[in-house]
Design a protein around this motif. Structure first.
Motif, PDB file in Angstrom:
ATOM      1  N   GLN A   6       0.760  -1.235  -0.030  1.00  0.00           N
ATOM      2  CA  GLN A   6      -0.047   0.004   0.292  1.00  0.00           C
ATOM      3  C   GLN A   6       0.846   0.936   0.020  1.00  0.00           C
ATOM      4  O   GLN A   6       2.591   0.889   0.490  1.00  0.00           O
ATOM      5  CB  GLN A   6      -0.991  -0.102   1.055  1.00  0.00           C
ATOM      6  N   THR A   7       0.352   1.958  -0.623  1.00  0.00           N
ATOM      7  CA  THR A   7       1.083   3.722   0.026  1.00  0.00           C
ATOM      8  C   THR A   7       1.600   4.507   0.919  1.00  0.00           C
ATOM      9  O   THR A   7       0.845   4.399   2.268  1.00  0.00           O
ATOM     10  CB  THR A   7       0.554   5.151  -1.046  1.00  0.00           C
ATOM     11  N   PRO A   8       2.195   4.300   1.523  1.00  0.00           N
ATOM     12  CA  PRO A   8       2.942   5.575   2.484  1.00  0.00           C
ATOM     13  C   PRO A   8       2.106   6.827   3.043  1.00  0.00           C
ATOM     14  O   PRO A   8       1.511   7.257   2.122  1.00  0.00           O
ATOM     15  CB  PRO A   8       4.203   5.419   2.451  1.00  0.00           C
ATOM     16  N   ASP A   9       1.884   6.565   4.574  1.00  0.00           N
ATOM     17  CA  ASP A   9       0.567   7.847   5.068  1.00  0.00           C
ATOM     18  C   ASP A   9       1.618   8.357   4.692  1.00  0.00           C
ATOM     19  O   ASP A   9       1.897   9.582   6.015  1.00  0.00           O
ATOM     20  CB  ASP A   9      -0.247   7.570   6.036  1.00  0.00           C
ATOM     21  N   LEU A  10       1.653   9.979   4.079  1.00  0.00           N
ATOM     22  CA  LEU A  10       2.564  10.694   4.047  1.00  0.00           C
ATOM     23  C   LEU A  10       1.797  11.638   4.991  1.00  0.00           C
ATOM     24  O   LEU A  10       2.885  12.285   5.548  1.00  0.00           O
ATOM     25  CB  LEU A  10       3.774  11.539   2.448  1.00  0.00           C
ATOM     26  N   THR A  11       0.736  11.869   5.008  1.00  0.00           N
ATOM     27  CA  THR A  11      -0.024  13.349   5.179  1.00  0.00           C
ATOM     28  C   THR A  11      -0.231  12.543   7.811  1.00  0.00           C
ATOM     29  O   THR A  11       0.832  13.807   8.283  1.00  0.00           O
ATOM     30  CB  THR A  11      -1.226  12.830   5.694  1.00  0.00           C
ATOM     31  N   PHE A  12       0.350  11.191   7.472  1.00  0.00           N
ATOM     32  CA  PHE A  12       0.814  11.338   9.156  1.00  0.00           C
ATOM     33  C   PHE A  12       2.146  11.378   9.769  1.00  0.00           C
ATOM     34  O   PHE A  12       1.949  11.824  10.721  1.00  0.00           O
ATOM     35  CB  PHE A  12       0.226   9.708   9.746  1.00  0.00           C
TER      36      PHE A  12
END
Length: 793
Positions: free
Chosen positions: A578-584
């Motif tokens: 899955q894509t990395p959660d860069l917002t967090f």
């Protein structure tokens, strides 16, 4: 729909509809057998026959010749009489695509109707003395589904049509009138054999188109030196070469192009290259099996290759044996049989045949099941990476290939994995269509069945590797053996890479006493991270404009994503998982920088490995990404991001170690798989190590715990506390059983590891195992299985 065909059908039904000898045809404007059969019966009614049938036999021919001893003649221009037989001719012409009289079925035979009969005769190939007279011979062609125009849209070739016309013109006493559609099929194949029999000197009454011993015995070897005295022999040889697409035109004289075509044909069919039209070449040109008495390098059999049989095969010049992967106690490869074959200097190739001869068994789902069973059997028998030939053992028609065979092989190819490739055993046409569809890479041709419609008139597939052409009954007394030609395009198997359980020395268990940080230290920070993610969800749940940036519903999934960033920011892992959660990530840097720094100690680029309370080790980022793969949706199979990917890279490590040092493969794999340090030092890759295998087992356990309790804020930390507080070595490594590994015995565990790593679901692991050979991969699987087995016993 053709308006004049419809009008013809309406005329037939109106004229004969009240006659109990006639069955009305469907009025759809389409020419088909129903309409043609109706015309045949209409003709028989006009001939006064009390019993009718939709076939033109001796009685019909005799009745026609009695009524029209000189044929049906063209009327004069001023003759206005009508006749139903003339109407039948007009209907037949329209159904065959020729013009009669526009507007109606006039019942008169003159004008355009008569001109079209002349055109038909010309298309058949007649050139001199062509008249409009309709004899029974011409009536039979009118009342048939034969085509006499070039069907280029169906693959018809003008050079074939010219040959067909010449045969009709000069050899119709032998062949009857054959279609002139430019297609080389069953009817033309039979016809050119009859022409060959005519050239051999046989009379029409015995030239039946069957290539038997009489035809074989009368063959003449044609060479450059005797060709001038045998122009008809040269011509029929060139006809066969044109039909098989080795010449562009026929000839009656020996040319360099003819000789080169002969040599090319001999080479492509694995015949001795004599540059002459010898017995082997004649027979391979005309019938699929060729000369059954020719020497064969390969064979196949459903019988076990015993010592005595292997010895005889070797003495008779055979080099390769085809054997069946499955089939119960009788035809399946026996324990130790492949090693016995190799010990006599022979090689082997695998065949899979389970779905039988019933078309209904050939489905996509059956293809999937066949692939899985074939892979499992191949691994069990120790067959290295090669082509497995899946059987279609019946005369599949073209529509059956479309409806059933292609879906079956699509299922096979999509579930075959990377260790083995898909081959097909079938008639020529079936092999070619499946391979052209991209579902098989090699053909094992069932040419022995010369009468199969899939062989008659079809050239051998370009990618043929094996060509089965003759069965020997009672070979060495009771064995049935099929002789098989071998092209050499794909080598046969010359080794057995069986998962033999051997002496195993496990890598040393590491001393973790000097490691300060424990898994419980990390769990403290994970609890704080879970609290931070809850804060993130509260503040950003409604703020984010896109679902891509919205917090995950599961806190555990969000935390695992954060702990996995080192991997997820690599495009390979991002696509698979899955894509990395860069917002967090940015939220943590801004709102919780101290916590982010503390956690980075364990998951950053220079991460710290931690220990548990039983001597195990964990890499938190690796543990997290494996747990994430198992517990959340991902495109790739879960184990790819866990032990499967680790073992695949371990295979590459084994390859590199063996190549660099020359060490024994089994010793290399034992030394590397599950080790804490590389034998060559810290500067060398060790990518299926002790820590990785702890992580992978723990990931399976944690993901299972999260399945039942993922909604809680502290689901992940609670699962970790419960698991690591009650951990034993046996409990850890038995977690692999929940991912499809069979711990019932060491042998079954080894087979199940091999099936996972070399089977259908391992397709993209090739990216990780690199240049490792089948033997190196097999030994890595054995070492992995032995490592797990050793840990729980």
């Amino acid at each position: 729909m053709d308006a004049m065909v419809l009008m013809s059908q309406q005329w037939m039904n109106k004229t004969y509809g009240n006659d109990n000898r006639y069955t009305k045809v469907v009025e759809d404007g389409l020419t088909g057998w129903g309409t043609i059969n109706g015309l045949i019966i209409a003709m028989q009614i006009e001939l006064g026959m009390t019993e009718t049938a939709a076939i033109i036999g001796p009685n019909t021919r005799n009745k026609f010749n009695v009524k029209y001893p000189n044929g049906i003649k063209e009327q004069s221009d001023n003759d206005e009489r009508t006749d139903n037989m003339h109407g039948i001719i007009q209907c037949a012409l329209w159904c065959k695509g020729y013009y009669a009289e526009l507007g109606s079925i006039t019942g008169q035979y003159k004008g355009q109707t008569a001109a079209s009969v002349k055109e038909l005769k010309s298309d058949i190939g007649f050139t001199s003395g062509v008249t409009s007279t309709v004899t029974i011979e011409i009536m039979e062609q009118l009342l048939s589904m034969k085509q006499f125009v070039l069907l280029s849209n169906q693959g018809g070739r003008s050079v074939i049509r010219s040959i067909q016309q010449k045969i009709n013109r000069e050899y119709k006493n032998y062949t009857g009138i054959i279609p002139c559609d430019g297609l080389y099929g069953r009817e033309m194949n039979t016809a050119i054999i009859q022409v060959l029999q005519a050239v051999e000197g046989f009379g029409p009454e015995v030239s039946n188109g069957n290539f038997g011993n009489g035809t074989k015995g009368a063959l003449k070897i044609i060479t450059s030196s005797n060709s001038a005295q045998n122009p008809n022999w040269v011509w029929i040889a060139s006809v066969a070469l044109v039909c098989n697409k080795y010449l562009s035109s026929t000839t009656t004289i020996w040319t360099s192009s003819l000789e080169d075509a002969i040599a090319k044909f001999q080479s492509d069919y694995a015949l001795p290259i004599t540059r002459q039209v010898d017995i082997n070449t004649w027979m391979s040109l005309f019938i699929s099996k060729g000369n059954p008495d020719r020497i064969a390098k390969a064979c196949d059999t459903r019988f076990e290759i015993t010592d005595s049989l292997a010895k005889k095969l070797k003495s008779d010049g055979y080099e390769i044996v085809g054997r069946y992967l499955t089939g119960g106690d009788f035809k399946e490869i026996r324990e130790g049989e492949l090693e016995r074959i190799l010990s006599y200097g022979l090689k082997y190739f695998p065949i899979f045949q389970e779905v039988g001869t019933n078309e209904s068994n050939y489905t996509y789902q059956k293809g999937k099941e066949s692939a899985e069973r074939a892979i499992s059997a191949a691994i069990r028998h120790g067959i290295p990476s090669t082509v497995i030939y899946f059987a279609v053992d019946f005369d599949a028609m073209d529509y059956q290939v479309t409806n059933s065979i292609l879906p079956y092989f699509k299922g096979v190819s999509e579930h075959m994995g990377t260790a083995y490739k898909v081959g097909i055993y079938a008639p020529r046409n079936v092999c070619t269509r499946v391979c052209n569809a991209g579902y098989a890479v090699s053909s094992f041709v069932s040419d022995m069945s010369t009468g199969y419609s899939g062989n008659l008139g079809f050239t051998i597939p370009e990618n043929w590797n094996y060509d089965q052409f003759h069965e020997i009954k009672g070979y060495l007394g009771t064995t049935d053996l099929d002789k098989v030609a071998y092209s050499g395009r794909i080598p046969a198997c010359s080794e057995v890479t069986k998962f033999n359980i051997r002496d195993y020395t496990p890598p040393a268990t590491p001393d973790t006493s000097s490691i300060k940080d424990t898994i419980f230290d990390v769990i403290v920070f994970i609890k704080q991270l879970e609290q931070a993610y809850g804060d993130f969800k509260t503040r950003y749940q409604d703020f984010a404009s896109s679902s891509e940036y919205k917090p995950k519903d599961s806190t555990a999934a969000g935390v695992l994503n954060y702990l996995s960033l080192r991997y997820l920011e690599d495009p390979e892992f991002m696509v698979a998982i899955q894509t990395p959660d860069l917002t967090f990530k940015y939220f943590m840097q801004l709102e919780y920088p101290t916590l982010a720094s503390s956690i980075n100690k364990y998951v950053g680029s220079n991460n710290v490995t931690v220990k548990d309370n039983i001597g195990g080790k964990n890499d938190i980022a690796h543990l997290a990404v494996s747990t994430l793969a198992y517990s959340d949706f991902s495109l790739a199979p879960d184990y790819w991001a866990a032990w499967g990917g680790d073992l695949a890279t371990g295979m590459s490590d084994v390859h590199n170690y063996v190549k660099r040092t020359g060490i024994d493969i089994s010793a290399a794999s034992d030394a590397l798989i599950g080790a804490d340090e590389h034998p060559s030092g810290p500067g060398f890759a060790l990518r299926c190590n002790y820590t990785d295998l702890c992580d992978d087992a723990d990931a399976i356990a944690l993901s299972r715990a999260l399945e039942n309790n993922s909604s809680s804020t502290y689901a992940l930390s609670n699962a970790m506390e419960n698991y690591y507080s009650d951990l034993t070595t046996q409990k850890r490594y038995l977690q692999y059983s929940y991912d499809g590994l069979d711990f019932s015995s060491l042998q079954e565990l080894t087979y199940s590891v091999g099936a996972k790593m070399l089977g259908a679901s391992s397709q993209l692991l090739i990216v990780f195992w690199g240049l490792s050979t089948p033997t190196e991969k097999a030994h890595a699987c054995i070492s992995f299985a032995c490592y797990l087995w050793n840990k729980i016993h």
